[in-house]
Design a protein around this motif. Structure first.
Motif, PDB file in Angstrom:
ATOM      1  N   ARG A   1       9.700  44.925 -24.339  1.00  0.00           N
ATOM      2  CA  ARG A   1       8.542  45.359 -23.442  1.00  0.00           C
ATOM      3  C   ARG A   1       8.585  46.762 -23.235  1.00  0.00           C
ATOM      4  O   ARG A   1       7.447  47.294 -23.149  1.00  0.00           O
ATOM      5  CB  ARG A   1       9.041  44.689 -22.045  1.00  0.00           C
ATOM      6  N   THR A   2       9.801  47.461 -23.097  1.00  0.00           N
ATOM      7  CA  THR A   2       9.687  49.109 -23.247  1.00  0.00           C
ATOM      8  C   THR A   2       8.971  49.373 -24.343  1.00  0.00           C
ATOM      9  O   THR A   2       8.440  50.621 -24.371  1.00  0.00           O
ATOM     10  CB  THR A   2      10.902  49.583 -23.148  1.00  0.00           C
ATOM     11  N   ALA A   3       9.294  49.084 -25.664  1.00  0.00           N
ATOM     12  CA  ALA A   3       8.545  49.600 -26.852  1.00  0.00           C
ATOM     13  C   ALA A   3       7.214  49.556 -26.525  1.00  0.00           C
ATOM     14  O   ALA A   3       6.251  50.286 -26.965  1.00  0.00           O
ATOM     15  CB  ALA A   3       9.316  48.946 -28.045  1.00  0.00           C
ATOM     16  N   VAL A   4       6.785  48.085 -26.375  1.00  0.00           N
ATOM     17  CA  VAL A   4       5.189  47.793 -26.265  1.00  0.00           C
ATOM     18  C   VAL A   4       4.598  48.698 -25.180  1.00  0.00           C
ATOM     19  O   VAL A   4       3.509  49.018 -25.458  1.00  0.00           O
ATOM     20  CB  VAL A   4       5.167  46.440 -26.070  1.00  0.00           C
ATOM     21  N   ASP A   5       5.214  49.006 -24.211  1.00  0.00           N
ATOM     22  CA  ASP A   5       4.660  49.660 -22.962  1.00  0.00           C
ATOM     23  C   ASP A   5       4.497  51.251 -23.639  1.00  0.00           C
ATOM     24  O   ASP A   5       3.524  52.090 -23.019  1.00  0.00           O
ATOM     25  CB  ASP A   5       5.490  49.807 -21.848  1.00  0.00           C
ATOM     26  N   SER A   6       5.353  51.608 -24.448  1.00  0.00           N
ATOM     27  CA  SER A   6       5.367  53.090 -25.175  1.00  0.00           C
ATOM     28  C   SER A   6       4.286  53.046 -26.297  1.00  0.00           C
ATOM     29  O   SER A   6       4.335  54.198 -26.907  1.00  0.00           O
ATOM     30  CB  SER A   6       6.791  53.378 -25.325  1.00  0.00           C
TER      31      SER A   6
END
Length: 283
Positions: free
Chosen positions: A245-250
């Motif tokens: 989720r953190t990678a996609v949001d970034s």
């Protein structure tokens, strides 16, 4: 000569319309009957009799001591506690039975069983003497447990196979080797669990070190501050789902880059299909 009837089966060829198959042929035959094993019959009868004596003793002792203890506590508790008096030496006899081929180890349960029997007999004697005022009644009542234990001891002797000293040593060495292997089973499991915990802790510490190692020295960056391969900021230990989720949001959506990031901050052994599934859910 006595005989007995048995059914015997065998494969025989059988042909129908020129086709031969092997089929089962059953026949009833008379064979000589073996002689009656009276030794085994007596041994079984002695064992059954010993078991009945133990049952009678347990019932008698429970009733006697239960009535004695009921003078100070409620009946349910008194009779429940009374079971322990005969159950103690019965349990010791069971252990002695299991160790009948190991005389050294059987010595302790035998001695403890005798002590428990003496305590039980004393309690039964106290009940008989207290309620009747005659010591003979208490003594006869106490002998019930003695007869039961004696009967079971005789039954065990009928089943025990004595070993000569050399064979006893051979059995002891073989038993020690097998017992050593059995004892190592829980030890190996404990060591494996410990090693797994240590490995998991090391992975967690490595993930924390990687996620908290932001480079404070920005001198190596280009003047325009651009980063050819930006990475999201790691805020601490994460699950695989949180890392995805953190990678996609970034803005990172390439499966390879997301997988590399997840393995860096969350789980070094993260599976590619698991990460891909979370990418689809996050998108």
């Amino acid at each position: 000569m006595k005989t007995r009837t048995i059914e015997r089966t065998r494969l025989v060829p059988h042909t129908v319309d020129g086709q031969t198959e092997m089929v089962l042929d059953r026949e009833t035959i008379e064979v000589p009957a073996p002689p009656r094993d009276w030794d085994q019959a007596v041994r079984v009868a002695v064992t059954i009799g010993a078991a009945l004596l133990v049952t009678v003793s347990l019932t008698w002792t429970t009733a006697s001591i239960g009535a004695l203890l009921a003078m100070s506590v409620v009946a349910v508790v008194a009779y429940g506690a009374a079971v322990a008096f005969d159950a103690a030496w019965i349990m010791c006899m069971g252990v002695e039975w299991l160790l009948r081929s190991d005389p050294d180890r059987a010595t302790l349960p035998r001695r403890v069983g005798h002590a428990a029997l003496a305590v039980s007999m004393g309690a039964v004697f106290a009940h008989g003497y207290l309620f009747t005022g005659q010591w003979i009644v208490g003594a006869v009542g106490a002998l019930v447990s003695t007869l039961a234990k004696g009967g079971w001891t005789i039954a065990m002797r009928a089943h025990t196979r004595p070993l000569d000293p050399l064979t006893q040593q051979w059995v002891a060495k073989r038993r020690a080797a097998v017992n050593g292997q059995l004892a190592l089973i829980p030890i190996r499991r404990e060591l494996q669990r410990g090693e797994a915990l240590v490995e998991a802790e090391q992975r967690s510490l490595a993930a924390l070190a990687d996620s908290g190692s932001a480079d404070p020295d920005q001198s190596g960056q280009s003047a325009d501050g651009s980063d050819p391969d930006p990475q999201p900021t790691a805020t601490g230990p994460m699950t695989i789902k949180d890392a995805v989720r953190t990678a996609v949001d970034s803005g990172i959506r390439e499966p390879d880059r997301v997988l590399a990031y997840v393995r860096k901050v969350a789980d070094a052994n993260a599976r590619e299909d698991t990460v891909a599934r979370y990418i689809r859910l996050a998108g």
